[in-house]
Design a protein around this motif. Structure first.
Motif, PDB file in Angstrom:
ATOM      1  N   PHE A  78      -2.881  17.580  -5.915  1.00  0.00           N
ATOM      2  CA  PHE A  78      -3.590  16.893  -6.996  1.00  0.00           C
ATOM      3  C   PHE A  78      -4.961  16.434  -6.514  1.00  0.00           C
ATOM      4  O   PHE A  78      -5.083  15.788  -5.482  1.00  0.00           O
ATOM      5  N   ALA A  79      -6.013  16.766  -7.273  1.00  0.00           N
ATOM      6  CA  ALA A  79      -7.393  16.346  -6.979  1.00  0.00           C
ATOM      7  C   ALA A  79      -7.816  16.746  -5.571  1.00  0.00           C
ATOM      8  O   ALA A  79      -8.473  15.984  -4.862  1.00  0.00           O
ATOM      9  N   SER A  80      -7.483  17.960  -5.165  1.00  0.00           N
ATOM     10  CA  SER A  80      -7.848  18.413  -3.815  1.00  0.00           C
ATOM     11  C   SER A  80      -9.363  18.441  -3.668  1.00  0.00           C
ATOM     12  O   SER A  80     -10.087  18.908  -4.539  1.00  0.00           O
ATOM     13  N   GLY A  81      -9.841  17.904  -2.537  1.00  0.00           N
ATOM     14  CA  GLY A  81     -11.264  17.874  -2.247  1.00  0.00           C
ATOM     15  C   GLY A  81     -12.066  16.853  -3.017  1.00  0.00           C
ATOM     16  O   GLY A  81     -13.278  16.757  -2.830  1.00  0.00           O
ATOM     17  N   ALA A  82     -11.437  16.060  -3.859  1.00  0.00           N
ATOM     18  CA  ALA A  82     -12.168  15.123  -4.709  1.00  0.00           C
ATOM     19  C   ALA A  82     -12.471  13.825  -3.972  1.00  0.00           C
ATOM     20  O   ALA A  82     -11.758  13.424  -3.042  1.00  0.00           O
ATOM     21  N   LEU A  83     -13.548  13.173  -4.395  1.00  0.00           N
ATOM     22  CA  LEU A  83     -13.891  11.831  -3.909  1.00  0.00           C
ATOM     23  C   LEU A  83     -13.188  10.831  -4.809  1.00  0.00           C
ATOM     24  O   LEU A  83     -13.413  10.806  -6.029  1.00  0.00           O
ATOM     25  N   VAL A  84     -12.301  10.015  -4.237  1.00  0.00           N
ATOM     26  CA  VAL A  84     -11.453   9.133  -5.037  1.00  0.00           C
ATOM     27  C   VAL A  84     -11.348   7.758  -4.376  1.00  0.00           C
ATOM     28  O   VAL A  84     -11.748   7.563  -3.230  1.00  0.00           O
ATOM     29  N   PHE A  85     -10.781   6.823  -5.103  1.00  0.00           N
ATOM     30  CA  PHE A  85     -10.437   5.516  -4.551  1.00  0.00           C
ATOM     31  C   PHE A  85      -9.054   5.622  -3.908  1.00  0.00           C
ATOM     32  O   PHE A  85      -8.225   6.428  -4.329  1.00  0.00           O
ATOM     33  N   PRO A  86      -8.761   4.825  -2.881  1.00  0.00           N
ATOM     34  CA  PRO A  86      -7.424   4.899  -2.272  1.00  0.00           C
ATOM     35  C   PRO A  86      -6.349   4.483  -3.265  1.00  0.00           C
ATOM     36  O   PRO A  86      -6.536   3.568  -4.066  1.00  0.00           O
ATOM     37  N   GLY A  87      -5.212   5.168  -3.202  1.00  0.00           N
ATOM     38  CA  GLY A  87      -4.115   4.850  -4.109  1.00  0.00           C
ATOM     39  C   GLY A  87      -3.084   5.952  -4.117  1.00  0.00           C
ATOM     40  O   GLY A  87      -3.196   6.949  -3.400  1.00  0.00           O
ATOM     41  N   GLY A  88      -2.058   5.774  -4.944  1.00  0.00           N
ATOM     42  CA  GLY A  88      -0.994   6.766  -5.031  1.00  0.00           C
ATOM     43  C   GLY A  88       0.156   6.275  -5.879  1.00  0.00           C
ATOM     44  O   GLY A  88       0.057   5.255  -6.574  1.00  0.00           O
ATOM     45  N   SER A  89       1.262   6.980  -5.800  1.00  0.00           N
ATOM     46  CA  SER A  89       2.401   6.729  -6.678  1.00  0.00           C
ATOM     47  C   SER A  89       3.194   5.482  -6.290  1.00  0.00           C
ATOM     48  O   SER A  89       3.308   5.129  -5.112  1.00  0.00           O
ATOM     49  N   VAL A  90       3.757   4.833  -7.290  1.00  0.00           N
ATOM     50  CA  VAL A  90       4.733   3.757  -7.079  1.00  0.00           C
ATOM     51  C   VAL A  90       6.005   4.398  -6.536  1.00  0.00           C
ATOM     52  O   VAL A  90       6.431   5.458  -7.015  1.00  0.00           O
ATOM     53  N   ASP A  91       6.623   3.786  -5.530  1.00  0.00           N
ATOM     54  CA  ASP A  91       7.865   4.350  -5.010  1.00  0.00           C
ATOM     55  C   ASP A  91       8.991   3.323  -5.002  1.00  0.00           C
ATOM     56  O   ASP A  91       8.801   2.157  -5.363  1.00  0.00           O
ATOM     57  N   ALA A  92      10.158   3.777  -4.598  1.00  0.00           N
ATOM     58  CA  ALA A  92      11.342   2.915  -4.646  1.00  0.00           C
ATOM     59  C   ALA A  92      11.175   1.688  -3.765  1.00  0.00           C
ATOM     60  O   ALA A  92      11.667   0.596  -4.107  1.00  0.00           O
ATOM     61  N   GLY A  93      10.491   1.834  -2.639  1.00  0.00           N
ATOM     62  CA  GLY A  93      10.287   0.692  -1.754  1.00  0.00           C
ATOM     63  C   GLY A  93       9.481  -0.413  -2.394  1.00  0.00           C
ATOM     64  O   GLY A  93       9.677  -1.599  -2.083  1.00  0.00           O
ATOM     65  N   ASP A  94       8.567  -0.055  -3.292  1.00  0.00           N
ATOM     66  CA  ASP A  94       7.778  -1.073  -3.998  1.00  0.00           C
ATOM     67  C   ASP A  94       8.676  -1.911  -4.893  1.00  0.00           C
ATOM     68  O   ASP A  94       8.517  -3.130  -4.988  1.00  0.00           O
ATOM     69  N   HIS A  95       9.635  -1.268  -5.545  1.00  0.00           N
ATOM     70  CA  HIS A  95      10.579  -1.998  -6.392  1.00  0.00           C
ATOM     71  C   HIS A  95      11.502  -2.881  -5.550  1.00  0.00           C
ATOM     72  O   HIS A  95      11.886  -3.976  -5.977  1.00  0.00           O
ATOM     73  N   GLU A  96      11.842  -2.418  -4.355  1.00  0.00           N
ATOM     74  CA  GLU A  96      12.696  -3.232  -3.479  1.00  0.00           C
ATOM     75  C   GLU A  96      11.976  -4.501  -3.046  1.00  0.00           C
ATOM     76  O   GLU A  96      12.595  -5.570  -2.931  1.00  0.00           O
ATOM     77  N   ILE A  97      10.678  -4.414  -2.816  1.00  0.00           N
ATOM     78  CA  ILE A  97       9.914  -5.599  -2.409  1.00  0.00           C
ATOM     79  C   ILE A  97       9.925  -6.657  -3.505  1.00  0.00           C
ATOM     80  O   ILE A  97       9.909  -7.862  -3.215  1.00  0.00           O
ATOM     81  N   ILE A  98       9.985  -6.230  -4.751  1.00  0.00           N
ATOM     82  CA  ILE A  98      10.009  -7.193  -5.863  1.00  0.00           C
ATOM     83  C   ILE A  98      11.167  -8.174  -5.687  1.00  0.00           C
ATOM     84  O   ILE A  98      11.042  -9.365  -6.018  1.00  0.00           O
ATOM     85  N   GLY A  99      12.291  -7.699  -5.156  1.00  0.00           N
ATOM     86  CA  GLY A  99      13.463  -8.559  -4.943  1.00  0.00           C
ATOM     87  C   GLY A  99      13.349  -9.460  -3.733  1.00  0.00           C
ATOM     88  O   GLY A  99      14.288 -10.215  -3.437  1.00  0.00           O
ATOM     89  N   ARG A 100      12.201  -9.421  -3.050  1.00  0.00           N
ATOM     90  CA  ARG A 100      11.983 -10.274  -1.880  1.00  0.00           C
ATOM     91  C   ARG A 100      10.686 -11.062  -2.077  1.00  0.00           C
ATOM     92  O   ARG A 100       9.653 -10.755  -1.479  1.00  0.00           O
ATOM     93  N   PRO A 101      10.707 -12.076  -2.924  1.00  0.00           N
ATOM     94  CA  PRO A 101       9.477 -12.795  -3.288  1.00  0.00           C
ATOM     95  C   PRO A 101       8.787 -13.491  -2.128  1.00  0.00           C
ATOM     96  O   PRO A 101       7.624 -13.894  -2.269  1.00  0.00           O
ATOM     97  N   GLU A 102       9.458 -13.626  -0.997  1.00  0.00           N
ATOM     98  CA  GLU A 102       8.795 -14.223   0.170  1.00  0.00           C
ATOM     99  C   GLU A 102       7.744 -13.275   0.761  1.00  0.00           C
ATOM    100  O   GLU A 102       6.950 -13.691   1.600  1.00  0.00           O
ATOM    101  N   LEU A 103       7.737 -12.022   0.289  1.00  0.00           N
ATOM    102  CA  LEU A 103       6.814 -11.033   0.829  1.00  0.00           C
ATOM    103  C   LEU A 103       5.540 -10.881   0.002  1.00  0.00           C
ATOM    104  O   LEU A 103       4.693 -10.051   0.344  1.00  0.00           O
TER     105      LEU A 103
END
Length: 266
Positions: free
Chosen positions: A38-63
């Motif tokens: 996706f967007a090979s060779g393009a100038l972009v801002f850093p970022g990417g897909s939401v993954d399962a680990g991001d949802h797991e962090i939601i359950g750890r509000p101390e983080l």
């Protein structure tokens, strides 16, 4: 996080801002590897897909901090934005637990040196890195800026939230050499000129975001303007006018137009 073909995958990106040497606002951008699908060779801002680990962090509000009034979906976009930015650029929007200040640049660099490759390779979770190093994600620093959804009918689609954030002092950022092959701080004007003269390839949402950002004289004004603005979701509609392809977006989204000629990735 896998998704059905044609279904827009949740994703996040951050426009990291700093004051430039010539008093022009600067933004951190990266050149995507030419072999990336996706967007090979393009100038972009850093970022990417939401993954399962991001949802797991939601359950750890101390983080994380700055979650007041935010639902789980919104939190997942913000957590992913910071994680992906760390993975791709080494820049870490976090505080040491108990501190009001962002993590010192030297400490952020140590954590990146020790863990970024392992995180990218799936050998360690972002949650573990945060917990082991006593870190709290600074979700409060992210200001929603835009919401773009890839047009229907395209094979690879993303539902992407764009955020603004002031870059942590002295964290300069560096590409990983895998998903991205170069990184640069530059003004919106320089990025857009590069797109015009062929130096850079700019996806359409990136171009429109840079044009909007370039109207602001400095970092604080850009953040204040974003906070005061209403975000209109943009899912371009692709049409043809003879041998030309056009993109139609909502005029009220604030991108100085409604119909644009399609010259790059939508």
């Amino acid at each position: 996080m896998a998704s059905e073909p044609g279904v827009a995958r949740p994703a996040s990106t951050i426009l990291l801002l700093r004051e430039g040497a010539s008093d022009a606002i600067e933004v951190f951008m990266m050149v995507r590897h030419y072999q990336i699908e996706f967007a090979s060779g393009a100038l972009v801002f850093p970022g990417g897909s939401v993954d399962a680990g991001d949802h797991e962090i939601i359950g750890r509000p101390e983080l994380y901090a700055g979650s007041d009034g935010l639902d789980a979906t919104t939190l997942s976009f913000r957590i992913a934005a910071i994680r992906e930015t760390f993975e791709e650029s080494r820049i870490l929007l976090a505080r040491l637990r108990g501190s009001d200040d962002l993590i010192p640049a030297a400490r952020a660099a140590e954590i990146a040196d020790a863990h970024r490759d392992a995180l990218n390779e799936g050998k360690i979770s972002f949650a573990q890195i945060l917990a082991d190093n006593g870190l709290v994600l600074a979700l409060d620093l992210l200001v929603p800026y835009a919401h773009w959804i890839t047009p229907e009918g395209m094979k690879k689609r993303f539902d992407t939230w764009f955020f603004l954030a002031a870059a942590p002092p002295e964290q300069l950022g560096m590409h990983d050499g895998k998903e991205s092959t170069d990184s640069i701080w530059l003004s919106p004007r320089e990025a857009l000129e590069g797109g015009d003269n062929g130096r850079f390839t700019l996806p359409f949402p990136t171009t429109r975001s840079l044009i909007k950002l370039g109207k602001q004289p400095g970092v604080q004004s850009a953040l204040d303007h974003a906070r005061a603005s209403t975000i209109v979701t943009v899912m371009p509609v692709v049409s043809r006018d003879g041998d030309k392809r056009q993109l139609r977006i909502p005029a009220e989204a604030g991108y100085d137009g409604e119909v644009f000629e399609m010259t790059g990735a939508p």
